[in-house]
Design a protein around this motif. Sequence first.
Motif, PDB file in Angstrom:
ATOM      1  N   ALA A   4      -0.663   6.380   2.463  1.00  0.00           N
ATOM      2  CA  ALA A   4      -1.853   7.182   2.731  1.00  0.00           C
ATOM      3  C   ALA A   4      -3.091   6.364   2.398  1.00  0.00           C
ATOM      4  O   ALA A   4      -3.087   5.567   1.475  1.00  0.00           O
ATOM      5  CB  ALA A   4      -1.833   8.466   1.904  1.00  0.00           C
ATOM      6  N   ASP A   5      -4.132   6.592   3.152  1.00  0.00           N
ATOM      7  CA  ASP A   5      -5.428   5.986   2.894  1.00  0.00           C
ATOM      8  C   ASP A   5      -6.014   6.670   1.658  1.00  0.00           C
ATOM      9  O   ASP A   5      -6.089   7.897   1.601  1.00  0.00           O
ATOM     10  CB  ASP A   5      -6.321   6.218   4.110  1.00  0.00           C
ATOM     11  CG  ASP A   5      -7.691   5.594   3.987  1.00  0.00           C
ATOM     12  OD1 ASP A   5      -8.244   5.525   2.862  1.00  0.00           O
ATOM     13  OD2 ASP A   5      -8.234   5.187   5.018  1.00  0.00           O
ATOM     14  N   LEU A   6      -6.425   5.905   0.660  1.00  0.00           N
ATOM     15  CA  LEU A   6      -6.966   6.491  -0.566  1.00  0.00           C
ATOM     16  C   LEU A   6      -8.229   7.303  -0.318  1.00  0.00           C
ATOM     17  O   LEU A   6      -8.563   8.180  -1.110  1.00  0.00           O
ATOM     18  CB  LEU A   6      -7.236   5.406  -1.604  1.00  0.00           C
ATOM     19  CG  LEU A   6      -6.015   4.676  -2.142  1.00  0.00           C
ATOM     20  CD1 LEU A   6      -6.443   3.593  -3.115  1.00  0.00           C
ATOM     21  CD2 LEU A   6      -5.050   5.642  -2.800  1.00  0.00           C
ATOM     22  N   GLY A   7      -8.906   7.051   0.776  1.00  0.00           N
ATOM     23  CA  GLY A   7     -10.096   7.813   1.119  1.00  0.00           C
ATOM     24  C   GLY A   7      -9.791   9.101   1.858  1.00  0.00           C
ATOM     25  O   GLY A   7     -10.672   9.921   2.090  1.00  0.00           O
ATOM     26  N   ASP A   8      -8.533   9.311   2.238  1.00  0.00           N
ATOM     27  CA  ASP A   8      -8.113  10.515   2.965  1.00  0.00           C
ATOM     28  C   ASP A   8      -7.465  11.472   1.969  1.00  0.00           C
ATOM     29  O   ASP A   8      -6.262  11.428   1.726  1.00  0.00           O
ATOM     30  CB  ASP A   8      -7.146  10.135   4.078  1.00  0.00           C
ATOM     31  CG  ASP A   8      -6.746  11.308   4.947  1.00  0.00           C
ATOM     32  OD1 ASP A   8      -6.919  12.480   4.544  1.00  0.00           O
ATOM     33  OD2 ASP A   8      -6.228  11.045   6.055  1.00  0.00           O
ATOM     34  N   ARG A   9      -8.280  12.340   1.390  1.00  0.00           N
ATOM     35  CA  ARG A   9      -7.819  13.230   0.318  1.00  0.00           C
ATOM     36  C   ARG A   9      -6.622  14.085   0.742  1.00  0.00           C
ATOM     37  O   ARG A   9      -5.659  14.225  -0.019  1.00  0.00           O
ATOM     38  CB  ARG A   9      -8.990  14.111  -0.103  1.00  0.00           C
ATOM     39  CG  ARG A   9      -8.661  15.087  -1.197  1.00  0.00           C
ATOM     40  CD  ARG A   9      -9.906  15.849  -1.613  1.00  0.00           C
ATOM     41  NE  ARG A   9      -9.592  16.951  -2.483  1.00  0.00           N
ATOM     42  CZ  ARG A   9     -10.486  17.593  -3.201  1.00  0.00           C
ATOM     43  NH1 ARG A   9     -11.749  17.228  -3.165  1.00  0.00           N
ATOM     44  NH2 ARG A   9     -10.130  18.603  -3.973  1.00  0.00           N
ATOM     45  N   ALA A  10      -6.644  14.641   1.949  1.00  0.00           N
ATOM     46  CA  ALA A  10      -5.563  15.518   2.407  1.00  0.00           C
ATOM     47  C   ALA A  10      -4.253  14.745   2.552  1.00  0.00           C
ATOM     48  O   ALA A  10      -3.190  15.225   2.129  1.00  0.00           O
ATOM     49  CB  ALA A  10      -5.942  16.187   3.725  1.00  0.00           C
ATOM     50  N   ALA A  11      -4.310  13.558   3.149  1.00  0.00           N
ATOM     51  CA  ALA A  11      -3.091  12.752   3.323  1.00  0.00           C
ATOM     52  C   ALA A  11      -2.550  12.298   1.973  1.00  0.00           C
ATOM     53  O   ALA A  11      -1.332  12.295   1.747  1.00  0.00           O
ATOM     54  CB  ALA A  11      -3.379  11.541   4.213  1.00  0.00           C
TER      55      ALA A  11
END
Length: 89
Positions: A4-11
């Motif tokens: 997951a991308d660390l900037g993508d809170r939901a993912a």
Amino acid sequence: MFAADLGDRAALAEAFRGCRGAFVMLPTDPAADDTGHRALAASIAGAVRDSGVPHVVMLSSLGAELAEGTAPSAGCTTSRTCCARRACC
């Protein structure tokens, strides 16, 4: 295993969901300003909160070689102390 991308809170929250604990590393870019690092830290903290993972160790190497004047967690000896000073916990 999840990515997951660390900037993508939901993912990131979905990747944490069901975990009993996690170690998360805040990536460091010495050329970047503090705003980017704080945004990633807020995303990670929000994902931890959203997922309900009960045990998390937040790691960062930014300023590790310095005795003082380092990251926002400098001086925090317990998560309660950090949470009392910062809204991201």
